[in-house]
Design a protein around this motif. Sequence first.
Motif, short mmCIF file in Angstrom:
data_model
loop_
_atom_site.label_atom_id
_atom_site.label_comp_id
_atom_site.label_asym_id
_atom_site.label_seq_id
_atom_site.Cartn_x
_atom_site.Cartn_y
_atom_site.Cartn_z
N ALA A 145 11.57 41.98 38.56
CA ALA A 145 11.44 40.96 37.50
C ALA A 145 10.43 41.40 36.33
O ALA A 145 9.39 41.77 36.77
N ILE A 146 10.98 41.25 35.02
CA ILE A 146 10.15 41.48 34.11
C ILE A 146 9.74 40.45 33.39
O ILE A 146 11.08 39.78 32.78
N ALA A 147 8.72 39.95 32.80
CA ALA A 147 8.42 38.86 32.01
C ALA A 147 7.14 39.03 31.16
O ALA A 147 6.27 39.68 31.36
N ASN A 148 7.28 38.35 29.95
CA ASN A 148 5.99 38.35 29.27
C ASN A 148 5.17 37.37 30.19
O ASN A 148 5.22 36.37 30.69
N GLY A 149 3.59 37.96 30.10
CA GLY A 149 2.80 37.14 31.01
C GLY A 149 1.93 36.48 30.03
O GLY A 149 1.60 36.65 29.10
N LYS A 150 1.18 35.42 30.77
CA LYS A 150 0.07 34.61 30.24
C LYS A 150 -0.91 34.31 31.36
O LYS A 150 -0.58 34.55 32.34
N ILE A 183 0.67 44.57 35.50
CA ILE A 183 0.39 44.22 34.30
C ILE A 183 0.30 44.98 33.03
O ILE A 183 -0.46 46.38 33.59
N PHE A 184 0.92 45.12 31.87
CA PHE A 184 1.08 46.28 31.11
C PHE A 184 0.58 45.56 29.62
O PHE A 184 0.91 44.40 29.44
N ALA A 185 -0.28 46.26 29.03
CA ALA A 185 -0.55 45.65 27.65
C ALA A 185 0.40 45.77 26.94
O ALA A 185 1.38 46.61 26.78
N GLU A 186 0.79 44.68 25.64
CA GLU A 186 1.95 44.99 24.98
C GLU A 186 1.53 44.67 23.44
O GLU A 186 0.68 43.48 23.19
N ASP A 187 2.02 45.11 22.33
CA ASP A 187 1.69 44.85 21.14
C ASP A 187 2.59 43.75 20.64
O ASP A 187 2.38 43.16 19.75
N LYS A 188 3.96 44.00 20.97
CA LYS A 188 5.03 42.91 20.57
C LYS A 188 5.21 41.87 21.42
O LYS A 188 4.78 41.95 22.53
N GLY A 189 6.16 40.92 21.03
CA GLY A 189 6.42 39.99 21.82
C GLY A 189 5.40 38.77 21.85
O GLY A 189 4.55 38.62 21.08
N PRO A 190 5.81 37.62 22.41
CA PRO A 190 4.94 36.37 22.39
C PRO A 190 3.62 36.40 22.96
O PRO A 190 2.68 35.57 22.64
N SER A 191 3.39 37.22 23.89
CA SER A 191 2.02 37.50 24.40
C SER A 191 1.58 38.61 24.55
O SER A 191 2.42 39.77 24.21
N LYS A 192 0.20 39.02 24.64
CA LYS A 192 -0.10 40.55 24.66
C LYS A 192 0.01 41.18 26.18
O LYS A 192 -0.66 42.12 26.18
N MET A 193 0.60 40.67 26.87
CA MET A 193 1.05 41.29 28.23
C MET A 193 2.22 41.21 28.88
O MET A 193 2.88 40.07 28.74
N LYS A 194 2.52 42.25 29.56
CA LYS A 194 3.81 42.03 30.24
C LYS A 194 3.73 42.30 31.81
O LYS A 194 2.66 42.95 32.29
#
Length: 202
Positions: A145-150, A183-194
């Motif tokens: 499962a892959i999701a934007n995290g908060k 947890i992975f840092a992410e620049d794009k998308g609705p949150s800053k982590m995946k």
Amino acid sequence: MSIQKSNEFFESIYKQSQGDVKQIPWAELKTNSFLEEYLSMHIGEGKAIVIGCGLGEDAFALGEAGFEVTAIDISQTAIAWCQDTYDYTDIDFKVQDIFELPESMLEQYDFIFECRTIQSLPLMYRDKIIRAISSLLKPKGKILAIANGKNEGEKFDGPPWPLARNELRLFENYNCKELEFSIFAEDKGPSKMKFRALYEKE
Ligand SMILES: C[S@@+](CC[C@H](N)C(=O)[O-])C[C@H]1O[C@@H](n2cnc3c(N)ncnc32)[C@H](O)[C@@H]1O
């Protein structure tokens, strides 16, 4: 947002794109990098299913890896697009609401790939979609499962609605044990982590 509005929302995006991939905000036109990494380390054996398959890139990768693949989406336009793009494959692309699964699909799959579909549905459906996804797995089957995290308590005006770790762990309520969580840092998308999580059905 009601589930009917959500279904219409997705269909309208695919339909209004008129076949222009650039109009589909989530389309990557390549295999999801987390799935690619997983497939480089695991043999594709048995039956796999993709939830909310979009334009079918990940279903294609699973087929190439050796799985017998089913890929479902609520959008007729998306599924017709996949069938057209991958007509030379054996992938079973079908219009299927994750909330209306027929008996014949339950406990049939060895591997499930779920990427950004849980987060795309209104919060009130979170538990329901996780239960539905879990119901597809055979014992010992796995879900990636892959999701934007908060962070817990953070609020987003979706769609999409990123997941807190505890929400993703609702899989554990449906006999799916967490094997890995990253947890992975992410620049794009609705949150800053995946979030990337792997579960196994007991
Ligand atoms: C944000 S997109 C993600 C697509 C793809 N998984 C990806 O990562 O590129 C969510 C997908 O889920 C599909 N979807 C939404 N509600 C669904 C439902 N109830 N049953 C099956 N698919 C659904 C949408 O049509 C859309 O293709």
